[in-house]
Motif scaffolding. Sequence first.
Motif, short mmCIF file in Angstrom:
data_model
loop_
_atom_site.label_atom_id
_atom_site.label_comp_id
_atom_site.label_asym_id
_atom_site.label_seq_id
_atom_site.Cartn_x
_atom_site.Cartn_y
_atom_site.Cartn_z
N GLY A 18 0.82 -1.21 0.00
CA GLY A 18 0.00 0.00 0.00
C GLY A 18 0.85 1.25 0.00
O GLY A 18 1.97 1.26 0.53
N SER A 19 0.32 2.31 -0.59
CA SER A 19 1.06 3.56 -0.68
C SER A 19 1.47 4.06 0.69
O SER A 19 0.64 4.24 1.58
CB SER A 19 0.18 4.61 -1.37
OG SER A 19 0.82 5.88 -1.38
N GLN A 20 2.77 4.24 0.90
CA GLN A 20 3.37 4.77 2.13
C GLN A 20 3.11 3.90 3.36
O GLN A 20 3.20 4.39 4.48
CB GLN A 20 2.93 6.21 2.37
CG GLN A 20 3.30 7.13 1.21
CD GLN A 20 3.16 8.59 1.52
OE1 GLN A 20 3.69 9.06 2.53
NE2 GLN A 20 2.46 9.33 0.68
N ALA A 21 2.78 2.64 3.13
CA ALA A 21 2.70 1.72 4.27
C ALA A 21 4.08 1.57 4.89
O ALA A 21 5.08 1.45 4.17
CB ALA A 21 2.17 0.37 3.81
N LEU A 22 4.16 1.62 6.20
CA LEU A 22 5.43 1.52 6.92
C LEU A 22 6.46 2.53 6.40
O LEU A 22 7.65 2.24 6.28
CB LEU A 22 5.99 0.10 6.83
CG LEU A 22 5.36 -0.93 7.76
CD1 LEU A 22 5.88 -2.32 7.45
CD2 LEU A 22 5.61 -0.60 9.22
N LYS A 23 5.99 3.71 6.10
CA LYS A 23 6.83 4.73 5.45
C LYS A 23 8.09 5.06 6.24
O LYS A 23 9.17 5.23 5.69
CB LYS A 23 6.00 5.99 5.22
CG LYS A 23 6.77 7.11 4.54
CD LYS A 23 5.90 8.34 4.34
CE LYS A 23 5.57 9.00 5.66
NZ LYS A 23 4.88 10.31 5.48
N VAL A 40 -0.96 -3.78 5.61
CA VAL A 40 -1.65 -3.80 4.32
C VAL A 40 -2.63 -2.64 4.28
O VAL A 40 -3.58 -2.60 5.07
CB VAL A 40 -2.40 -5.13 4.09
CG1 VAL A 40 -3.12 -5.10 2.75
CG2 VAL A 40 -1.45 -6.31 4.17
N GLY A 41 -2.40 -1.68 3.38
CA GLY A 41 -3.30 -0.53 3.25
C GLY A 41 -2.55 0.77 3.11
O GLY A 41 -1.41 0.91 3.58
N GLN A 42 -3.15 1.73 2.45
CA GLN A 42 -2.54 3.03 2.26
C GLN A 42 -2.30 3.70 3.60
O GLN A 42 -3.18 3.76 4.45
CB GLN A 42 -3.43 3.90 1.38
CG GLN A 42 -2.89 5.30 1.15
CD GLN A 42 -3.77 6.08 0.21
OE1 GLN A 42 -4.33 5.54 -0.73
NE2 GLN A 42 -3.91 7.38 0.47
N ASN A 43 -1.09 4.22 3.80
CA ASN A 43 -0.68 4.91 5.04
C ASN A 43 -0.77 4.02 6.27
O ASN A 43 -0.81 4.51 7.40
CB ASN A 43 -1.51 6.18 5.27
CG ASN A 43 -1.24 7.24 4.22
OD1 ASN A 43 -0.10 7.46 3.85
ND2 ASN A 43 -2.29 7.88 3.74
N CYS A 44 -0.83 2.74 6.07
CA CYS A 44 -0.91 1.80 7.19
C CYS A 44 0.42 1.80 7.95
O CYS A 44 1.49 1.64 7.35
CB CYS A 44 -1.23 0.42 6.61
SG CYS A 44 -1.46 -0.86 7.82
N LEU A 45 0.37 2.03 9.27
CA LEU A 45 1.57 2.08 10.11
C LEU A 45 2.62 3.04 9.54
O LEU A 45 3.81 2.81 9.67
CB LEU A 45 2.18 0.68 10.27
CG LEU A 45 1.31 -0.39 10.93
CD1 LEU A 45 2.05 -1.73 10.99
CD2 LEU A 45 0.89 0.02 12.33
N ASP A 60 -4.86 3.66 6.67
CA ASP A 60 -4.57 4.47 7.88
C ASP A 60 -4.63 3.66 9.18
O ASP A 60 -4.62 4.24 10.27
CB ASP A 60 -5.54 5.65 8.00
CG ASP A 60 -5.29 6.70 6.92
OD1 ASP A 60 -4.13 7.04 6.70
OD2 ASP A 60 -6.27 7.17 6.31
N ALA A 61 -4.69 2.36 9.09
CA ALA A 61 -4.70 1.54 10.32
C ALA A 61 -3.37 1.73 11.05
O ALA A 61 -2.30 1.64 10.46
CB ALA A 61 -4.92 0.07 9.97
N TYR A 79 -5.93 4.61 14.87
CA TYR A 79 -5.21 5.67 14.16
C TYR A 79 -4.25 6.44 15.07
O TYR A 79 -3.12 6.72 14.70
CB TYR A 79 -6.22 6.64 13.54
CG TYR A 79 -5.61 7.70 12.65
CD1 TYR A 79 -5.53 7.52 11.28
CD2 TYR A 79 -5.11 8.89 13.19
CE1 TYR A 79 -4.96 8.49 10.46
CE2 TYR A 79 -4.54 9.86 12.39
CZ TYR A 79 -4.48 9.66 11.02
OH TYR A 79 -3.91 10.62 10.22
N LEU A 80 -4.68 6.80 16.27
CA LEU A 80 -3.87 7.61 17.17
C LEU A 80 -3.18 6.80 18.26
O LEU A 80 -2.53 7.37 19.14
CB LEU A 80 -4.74 8.70 17.82
CG LEU A 80 -5.34 9.74 16.87
CD1 LEU A 80 -6.24 10.70 17.64
CD2 LEU A 80 -4.23 10.52 16.16
N GLU A 81 -3.31 5.49 18.22
CA GLU A 81 -2.73 4.65 19.28
C GLU A 81 -1.20 4.64 19.17
O GLU A 81 -0.64 4.40 18.10
CB GLU A 81 -3.26 3.23 19.16
CG GLU A 81 -2.74 2.28 20.22
CD GLU A 81 -3.07 2.74 21.62
OE1 GLU A 81 -2.11 3.00 22.39
OE2 GLU A 81 -4.26 2.84 21.93
#
Length: 199
Positions: A18-23, A40-45, A60-61, A79-81
Amino acid sequence: YRAFYNATGAPDSVVAIGSQALKEHNGDGDGSSGGYIVAVGQNCLSSCEHMRHSVAIGNDAGHEANGSNNIFIGNGAGYLETGSDKLYISNSSTTNLITGDFATGDLSLGQTQGTVSILNALTVAGTLTASGDAYVTDDLYIGGTALTNDNGTLTWDGSALGSGSAFTGGTVANATTFNSGVTLADTLSVTGAATLSNT
């Protein structure tokens, strides 16, 4: 696309889709830093640096997460955790259906409205606390004895409870307080101490 965009090091056993996952992830591959992650997912982690042993699925997860041993499932889940040992099952950053803490054993089901239904037997090994109303549609057993709603009359061990009601053939166990007069139609047997605060 752009998974691990700013990542550094060589983390152990990491999957990012996903885009920027684990960036921002940083793992040194020596078993002491980040690793063993599925994102797995955009901006995930996307903000985590040294997270370990975690799973995040959904856009965003776990966006701000930087702890370890976490599970985030759903769009914006957790998201904020920023802590560790957390569980989130959500469909947005502000709407959680299930949250939990693996370290303390805390688990929250549902939201401030709606109904959580248990479709089978429920066993409580500790204390059951109801902060609101508790509705029981069938018998409620306390110490093996049924507390029953008999067409609007509350009965205990087969006897109606309430003002002027009679109680026969049962046992009153543990500390019990009577807030009104008690009339005995027969012998009262006490096997332990009895304290009378008035005559």
